[in-house]
Design a protein around this motif. Structure first.
Motif, PDB file in Angstrom:
ATOM      1  N   THR A 270       0.809  -1.210   0.000  1.00  0.00           N
ATOM      2  CA  THR A 270       0.000   0.000   0.000  1.00  0.00           C
ATOM      3  C   THR A 270       0.845   1.264   0.000  1.00  0.00           C
ATOM      4  OG1 THR A 270      -1.737  -1.182   1.161  1.00  0.00           O
ATOM      5  CG2 THR A 270      -1.845   1.209   1.224  1.00  0.00           C
TER       6      THR A 270
ATOM      7  N   THR B  71       0.844   7.208  -5.837  1.00  0.00           N
ATOM      8  CA  THR B  71       1.403   6.507  -4.679  1.00  0.00           C
ATOM      9  C   THR B  71       2.247   7.460  -3.837  1.00  0.00           C
ATOM     10  OG1 THR B  71       1.413   4.452  -5.938  1.00  0.00           O
ATOM     11  CG2 THR B  71       2.801   4.523  -3.981  1.00  0.00           C
TER      12      THR B  71
ATOM     13  N   CYS C 220      -0.129   9.835  -2.017  1.00  0.00           N
ATOM     14  CA  CYS C 220      -0.743   9.158  -0.865  1.00  0.00           C
ATOM     15  C   CYS C 220       0.234   9.061   0.296  1.00  0.00           C
ATOM     16  CB  CYS C 220      -1.252   7.770  -1.254  1.00  0.00           C
ATOM     17  SG  CYS C 220      -2.737   7.806  -2.282  1.00  0.00           S
TER      18      CYS C 220
ATOM     19  N   ASN D 156      -6.818   3.608  -4.562  1.00  0.00           N
ATOM     20  CA  ASN D 156      -6.042   3.782  -3.327  1.00  0.00           C
ATOM     21  C   ASN D 156      -6.155   5.200  -2.788  1.00  0.00           C
ATOM     22  OD1 ASN D 156      -5.194   1.161  -2.982  1.00  0.00           O
ATOM     23  ND2 ASN D 156      -3.263   1.465  -4.035  1.00  0.00           N
TER      24      ASN D 156
ATOM     25  N   MET E 258      -8.041   5.815   0.900  1.00  0.00           N
ATOM     26  CA  MET E 258      -7.178   6.375   1.933  1.00  0.00           C
ATOM     27  C   MET E 258      -7.639   7.776   2.337  1.00  0.00           C
ATOM     28  SD  MET E 258      -3.044   6.712   1.838  1.00  0.00           S
ATOM     29  CE  MET E 258      -2.965   5.064   1.149  1.00  0.00           C
TER      30      MET E 258
ATOM     31  N   ASN F  79     -11.066  -4.874  -3.574  1.00  0.00           N
ATOM     32  CA  ASN F  79     -10.132  -4.298  -2.611  1.00  0.00           C
ATOM     33  C   ASN F  79     -10.731  -4.430  -1.206  1.00  0.00           C
ATOM     34  OD1 ASN F  79      -8.755  -2.460  -0.852  1.00  0.00           O
ATOM     35  ND2 ASN F  79      -7.922  -1.418  -2.646  1.00  0.00           N
TER      36      ASN F  79
ATOM     37  N   SER G 257     -10.570  -1.096   1.137  1.00  0.00           N
ATOM     38  CA  SER G 257     -11.588  -0.076   0.890  1.00  0.00           C
ATOM     39  C   SER G 257     -12.976  -0.579   1.304  1.00  0.00           C
ATOM     40  CB  SER G 257     -11.583   0.387  -0.569  1.00  0.00           C
ATOM     41  OG  SER G 257     -11.891  -0.658  -1.444  1.00  0.00           O
TER      42      SER G 257
ATOM     43  N   PHE H 296       0.063  -6.052   2.592  1.00  0.00           N
ATOM     44  CA  PHE H 296      -0.313  -4.684   2.249  1.00  0.00           C
ATOM     45  C   PHE H 296       0.560  -3.662   2.971  1.00  0.00           C
ATOM     46  CE2 PHE H 296      -4.603  -6.643   1.407  1.00  0.00           C
ATOM     47  CZ  PHE H 296      -4.592  -6.427   0.037  1.00  0.00           C
TER      48      PHE H 296
ATOM     49  N   GLU I 288       1.959   2.850   8.517  1.00  0.00           N
ATOM     50  CA  GLU I 288       1.766   1.421   8.265  1.00  0.00           C
ATOM     51  C   GLU I 288       1.350   0.707   9.552  1.00  0.00           C
ATOM     52  OE1 GLU I 288       4.717  -0.080   4.895  1.00  0.00           O
ATOM     53  OE2 GLU I 288       5.697   1.281   6.321  1.00  0.00           O
TER      54      GLU I 288
END
Length: 182
Positions: free
Chosen positions: A3, A38, A41, A88, A92, A134, A137, A165, A173
């Motif tokens: 992720t 990415t 995020c 994503n 998020m 997913n 989500s 992930f 994380e």
């Protein structure tokens, strides 16, 4: 699928409680490659985490809450414009907005809190529509809807994959591993 982007030196900055330097590292990484969702995020989640833990769990001496919030607002606006179909980004950011809407706008205008909270939930819904398989989500969307039976089912399905992930140990994380397994 991982992720969060692994960023060399980030964990060490967080462990040394150099939150300002961690934010600068991630911001520069994204700014030099703005088309990368990415990376966006990654900086968005770092700013959000630092703001939500501001007076609780992070060393914030010589840091500006307003500066972190302004960065969060600006990169969120950029993401809403450029990554509004990226699953994503949607789950998020939608999750983060639905929990703490006031971090995503300036001012005290009546109705903005509810408007942004609803926007976050809508983003979670859209993420599940774009990527129906997913599990992250879906679980976060169901949690926002208060559907505890379906939420528990998805949580059970997601549990064996959490380390895939979120293989790292950065603050965000660890945060997601914790909330998605609790």
């Amino acid at each position: 699928m991982i992720t969060f982007l692994e960023v060399k030196g980030l964990l060490e900055l967080e462990q040394a409680e150099k939150w300002g330097e961690a934010g600068e590292l991630l911001y520069d990484l994204w700014y030099n490659d703005k088309s990368n969702a990415t990376k966006l995020c990654r900086i968005l989640s770092e700013c959000w985490y630092e703001l939500t833990e501001w007076d609780c769990c992070i060393q914030n001496k010589n840091l500006s809450f307003d500066s972190f919030k302004e960065t969060l607002i600006n990169i969120t606006q950029y993401g809403l414009t450029h990554f509004n179909t990226n699953g994503n980004f949607l789950w998020m950011t939608g999750y983060m907005i639905s929990l703490f809407p006031y971090l995503f706008y300036n001012g005290e205008a009546d109705g903005l809190y509810s408007e942004w909270e609803e926007r976050g939930k809508d983003m979670l819904l859209l993420a599940t529509q774009i990527e129906p398989e997913n599990l992250i989500s879906r679980m976060l969307y169901l949690g926002a809807q208060g559907d505890s039976d379906k939420y528990s089912t998805v949580k059970t399905k997601l549990a064996p994959y959490l380390k895939d992930f979120f293989p790292g140990s950065t603050a965000i994380e660890d945060y997601f591993k914790d909330i998605l397994s609790s």
